[in-house]
Design a protein around this motif. Structure first.
Motif, PDB file in Angstrom:
ATOM      1  N   TRP A  58       0.828  -1.196   0.000  1.00 47.41           N
ATOM      2  CA  TRP A  58       0.000   0.000   0.000  1.00 47.41           C
ATOM      3  C   TRP A  58       0.866   1.251   0.000  1.00 47.41           C
ATOM      4  O   TRP A  58       0.540   2.235  -0.672  1.00 47.41           O
ATOM      5  CB  TRP A  58      -0.933   0.022   1.210  1.00 47.41           C
ATOM      6  N   ILE A  59       1.946   1.216   0.739  1.00 43.16           N
ATOM      7  CA  ILE A  59       2.848   2.375   0.784  1.00 43.16           C
ATOM      8  C   ILE A  59       3.454   2.623  -0.591  1.00 43.16           C
ATOM      9  O   ILE A  59       3.473   3.755  -1.081  1.00 43.16           O
ATOM     10  CB  ILE A  59       3.941   2.175   1.852  1.00 43.16           C
ATOM     11  N   PHE A  60       3.920   1.556  -1.245  1.00 43.67           N
ATOM     12  CA  PHE A  60       4.474   1.702  -2.597  1.00 43.67           C
ATOM     13  C   PHE A  60       3.412   2.154  -3.582  1.00 43.67           C
ATOM     14  O   PHE A  60       3.685   2.927  -4.504  1.00 43.67           O
ATOM     15  CB  PHE A  60       5.116   0.402  -3.072  1.00 43.67           C
ATOM     16  N   TRP A  61       2.183   1.684  -3.400  1.00 43.88           N
ATOM     17  CA  TRP A  61       1.085   2.084  -4.287  1.00 43.88           C
ATOM     18  C   TRP A  61       0.837   3.589  -4.176  1.00 43.88           C
ATOM     19  O   TRP A  61       0.698   4.269  -5.181  1.00 43.88           O
ATOM     20  CB  TRP A  61      -0.180   1.291  -3.942  1.00 43.88           C
ATOM     21  N   TRP A  62       0.806   4.099  -2.943  1.00 47.24           N
ATOM     22  CA  TRP A  62       0.593   5.531  -2.757  1.00 47.24           C
ATOM     23  C   TRP A  62       1.763   6.359  -3.287  1.00 47.24           C
ATOM     24  O   TRP A  62       1.572   7.412  -3.892  1.00 47.24           O
ATOM     25  CB  TRP A  62       0.351   5.857  -1.284  1.00 47.24           C
ATOM     26  N   ILE A  63       2.976   5.884  -3.048  1.00 49.32           N
ATOM     27  CA  ILE A  63       4.151   6.611  -3.541  1.00 49.32           C
ATOM     28  C   ILE A  63       4.136   6.681  -5.060  1.00 49.32           C
ATOM     29  O   ILE A  63       4.385   7.735  -5.653  1.00 49.32           O
ATOM     30  CB  ILE A  63       5.456   5.969  -3.030  1.00 49.32           C
ATOM     31  N   SER A  64       3.834   5.568  -5.717  1.00 49.71           N
ATOM     32  CA  SER A  64       3.808   5.579  -7.180  1.00 49.71           C
ATOM     33  C   SER A  64       2.653   6.421  -7.708  1.00 49.71           C
ATOM     34  O   SER A  64       2.790   7.087  -8.741  1.00 49.71           O
ATOM     35  CB  SER A  64       3.745   4.158  -7.733  1.00 49.71           C
ATOM     36  N   ASN A  65       1.520   6.435  -7.012  1.00 47.59           N
ATOM     37  CA  ASN A  65       0.408   7.302  -7.428  1.00 47.59           C
ATOM     38  C   ASN A  65       0.790   8.770  -7.355  1.00 47.59           C
ATOM     39  O   ASN A  65       0.481   9.543  -8.264  1.00 47.59           O
ATOM     40  CB  ASN A  65      -0.826   7.056  -6.559  1.00 47.59           C
ATOM     41  N   LEU A 113      -6.602  -4.818  -2.652  1.00 50.52           N
ATOM     42  CA  LEU A 113      -7.883  -4.989  -1.963  1.00 50.52           C
ATOM     43  C   LEU A 113      -8.238  -6.458  -1.788  1.00 50.52           C
ATOM     44  O   LEU A 113      -8.710  -6.866  -0.722  1.00 50.52           O
ATOM     45  CB  LEU A 113      -8.991  -4.265  -2.726  1.00 50.52           C
ATOM     46  N   VAL A 114      -8.000  -7.263  -2.810  1.00 45.63           N
ATOM     47  CA  VAL A 114      -8.300  -8.698  -2.726  1.00 45.63           C
ATOM     48  C   VAL A 114      -7.410  -9.364  -1.683  1.00 45.63           C
ATOM     49  O   VAL A 114      -7.884 -10.159  -0.868  1.00 45.63           O
ATOM     50  CB  VAL A 114      -8.142  -9.371  -4.108  1.00 45.63           C
ATOM     51  N   ILE A 115      -6.143  -9.036  -1.664  1.00 47.92           N
ATOM     52  CA  ILE A 115      -5.219  -9.621  -0.692  1.00 47.92           C
ATOM     53  C   ILE A 115      -5.619  -9.224   0.723  1.00 47.92           C
ATOM     54  O   ILE A 115      -5.616 -10.066   1.632  1.00 47.92           O
ATOM     55  CB  ILE A 115      -3.763  -9.209  -1.018  1.00 47.92           C
ATOM     56  N   ASN A 116      -5.985  -7.946   0.921  1.00 47.14           N
ATOM     57  CA  ASN A 116      -6.411  -7.508   2.256  1.00 47.14           C
ATOM     58  C   ASN A 116      -7.687  -8.204   2.697  1.00 47.14           C
ATOM     59  O   ASN A 116      -7.818  -8.588   3.857  1.00 47.14           O
ATOM     60  CB  ASN A 116      -6.612  -6.000   2.289  1.00 47.14           C
ATOM     61  N   ASN A 117      -8.643  -8.370   1.799  1.00 41.75           N
ATOM     62  CA  ASN A 117      -9.883  -9.059   2.148  1.00 41.75           C
ATOM     63  C   ASN A 117      -9.633 -10.527   2.474  1.00 41.75           C
ATOM     64  O   ASN A 117     -10.238 -11.073   3.389  1.00 41.75           O
ATOM     65  CB  ASN A 117     -10.912  -8.938   1.028  1.00 41.75           C
ATOM     66  N   LYS A 126      -6.860 -11.783   3.728  1.00 48.19           N
ATOM     67  CA  LYS A 126      -6.189 -11.846   5.025  1.00 48.19           C
ATOM     68  C   LYS A 126      -7.167 -11.589   6.163  1.00 48.19           C
ATOM     69  O   LYS A 126      -7.098 -12.241   7.201  1.00 48.19           O
ATOM     70  CB  LYS A 126      -5.031 -10.866   5.076  1.00 48.19           C
ATOM     71  N   LYS A 127      -8.103 -10.643   5.981  1.00 48.08           N
ATOM     72  CA  LYS A 127      -9.096 -10.377   7.019  1.00 48.08           C
ATOM     73  C   LYS A 127     -10.019 -11.568   7.200  1.00 48.08           C
ATOM     74  O   LYS A 127     -10.404 -11.911   8.323  1.00 48.08           O
ATOM     75  CB  LYS A 127      -9.910  -9.144   6.656  1.00 48.08           C
ATOM     76  N   SER A 128     -10.376 -12.242   6.103  1.00 48.62           N
ATOM     77  CA  SER A 128     -11.246 -13.421   6.194  1.00 48.62           C
ATOM     78  C   SER A 128     -10.557 -14.568   6.910  1.00 48.62           C
ATOM     79  O   SER A 128     -11.164 -15.274   7.704  1.00 48.62           O
ATOM     80  CB  SER A 128     -11.669 -13.873   4.795  1.00 48.62           C
ATOM     81  N   SER A 129      -9.268 -14.768   6.631  1.00 47.65           N
ATOM     82  CA  SER A 129      -8.549 -15.864   7.272  1.00 47.65           C
ATOM     83  C   SER A 129      -8.295 -15.581   8.752  1.00 47.65           C
ATOM     84  O   SER A 129      -8.231 -16.499   9.565  1.00 47.65           O
ATOM     85  CB  SER A 129      -7.225 -16.116   6.544  1.00 47.65           C
ATOM     86  N   ILE A 130      -8.185 -14.308   9.133  1.00 55.70           N
ATOM     87  CA  ILE A 130      -7.982 -13.964  10.548  1.00 55.70           C
ATOM     88  C   ILE A 130      -9.275 -14.193  11.328  1.00 55.70           C
ATOM     89  O   ILE A 130      -9.243 -14.677  12.448  1.00 55.70           O
ATOM     90  CB  ILE A 130      -7.519 -12.488  10.675  1.00 55.70           C
ATOM     91  N   GLN A 131     -10.417 -13.907  10.731  1.00 53.03           N
ATOM     92  CA  GLN A 131     -11.695 -14.056  11.417  1.00 53.03           C
ATOM     93  C   GLN A 131     -12.068 -15.527  11.625  1.00 53.03           C
ATOM     94  O   GLN A 131     -12.809 -15.850  12.527  1.00 53.03           O
ATOM     95  CB  GLN A 131     -12.816 -13.352  10.641  1.00 53.03           C
ATOM     96  N   GLN A 132     -11.568 -16.410  10.810  1.00 50.18           N
ATOM     97  CA  GLN A 132     -11.924 -17.836  10.921  1.00 50.18           C
ATOM     98  C   GLN A 132     -11.131 -18.535  11.956  1.00 50.18           C
ATOM     99  O   GLN A 132     -10.507 -18.512  12.735  1.00 50.18           O
ATOM    100  CB  GLN A 132     -11.719 -18.558   9.608  1.00 50.18           C
TER     101      GLN A 132
END
Length: 81
Positions: free
Chosen positions: A5-12, A69-73, A75-81
């Motif tokens: 995300w940091i690299f994404w913002w920097i490149s944007n 976004l897909v990777i974050n979702n 990871k959040k799904s696997s943490i909740q399970q």
């Protein structure tokens, strides 16, 4: 915050600054490199060429956003399970 995300913002920010500088350059010049006088029509055409050139990085950034976004979702799904 994740490093991708940091690299994404920097490149944007980099691409946005580059686009703004290019746009200011195109609209503020009176004569181009070949010596032709820049009319509003030729400035608009030059801007459209610049816009087309920046579509490729914009598409890459959009794909990168979806991947983040897909990777974050996932990871959040696997943490909740």
């Amino acid at each position: 915050m994740k490093i991708s995300w940091i690299f994404w913002w920097i490149s944007n920010v980099f691409w946005m600054i580059l686009f703004v500088v290019g746009t200011v350059f195109v609209w503020s010049r009176e004569v181009d490199g070949s010596g032709a006088v820049q009319t509003p029509e030729t400035k608009l055409l030059s801007f459209l060429v610049l816009l087309l050139a920046f579509l490729i990085p914009a598409i890459i950034q959009a794909i990168w956003l979806v991947i983040n976004l897909v990777i974050n979702n996932n990871k959040k799904s696997s943490i909740q399970q």
